[in-house]
Design a protein around this motif. Sequence first.
Motif: not given
Length: 420
Positions: A76-78, A160-161, A168-171
């Motif tokens: 998501g850096r961009e 874009r969040w 995502l890590g928790l999921v």
Amino acid sequence: MTVLALRPPVSLARTELRHGTGPWAAAVIAAVVASNLFVQRYRLGDNWTDAQQMLRHFGVLIGGPMALASGCWQGGREHRCGAGELFASAARTPLARALAACLPAVLWPVCGYLLPAVVTLGAIWPYAGFGQPSWSMVFQDVVTFGALGALGFAVGGALRWRMAAPLLGLVGFVALGFTRTADGSVKWLTPAAYGFEERPVWAFGLLCAVWMAGLAVCAMLAGHARRRAVALVPLLAAVVAASLLCRGGDDLWRHVPAASAQVCGSGTPVVCVRAEHASALPAVQAVVARIDARLDGVPGAPVRYREGGSPETAPPREVRFELYGGLFRSRLGDGEMLHRDLAYFVASRGCPYRYTDRPGNPAAENAALSWLGVERPIAAEAETQAAERLRALPAEQRRAWLGRYLRAVLSCDTGTVKAP
């Protein structure tokens, strides 16, 4: 930014690897995995099977979700920098830019896992009593961390969040933990799966690597390739590998009979441990010596102590035990636990659980346990007094009483023996 996009691929990759969150992610993964392994170091065992099971448990189950989150943040850096349109105007294709930007998300988590893995296996190496590491599991774990980083990168590029990475890590943590403990063949689809006291055949690691890498490559191609239909090729490979894992996952793990072969020490009583725990033989003998010293001269005392096997089928005067406390560097993780286990087996052989129609003798059993060095945390006054009377008996009378009690234990009929 345009100049960066036009730099040679090697220079661009080197720049990407040095900057960003990749090094920090590797450091965090290495620290978390290493600290968990250190806390549970006595459960590692001096054998490759236990060590690699613990590596997979703490490495993949805990480090894997961190690789997902790190890759998602990198992806998501961009969007966070607002440079999407600028990168889109560069000469490189979207897939080439994505591959260069994804490199830290793939390589740094692998490095973060490999560091504690190499240290752990290196610490086990001088003390392992049998076999060698399962290199297919190491290969599978490396591919898994790289694939999870790439999957996270693909998700981060699509969402874009800012909270997408931790979510995502928790999921990922919940998904890995749930599938690892699931019933049936689904459990073999998680990269954190392992077989208890078994080793995988080489095909298991290969199939798992194809399954995870196929998903990651599919996600990258679907998100950045000009012809997104090519993403179906790695997806098909992943589906085929997953179906083979579901159908034959149980058959891809093998018990190694030689690892359970008995290695015995000299002297009386004979003490035997599994070949994979051969380095622990002196430590086990030291615990057995504490029991044997209290039974010196007692008729019917055990003459053999053996690791493994069912206590219910143990021959007379043989004690069965397991190293539940674990071991590390030829030291028992919990020598007192083994001492208690041996004492309880000598004093009861598990008879109250197998024969409900024959009354036991709590006072006599407590007296025998107390003489063997095990004190019950809660004991009735009559039981405590019986233990004190046994200690006060002359040596010859005490040995005679213990001999009668041990004979009664063999027939699970201690109710016929009067407490001291």
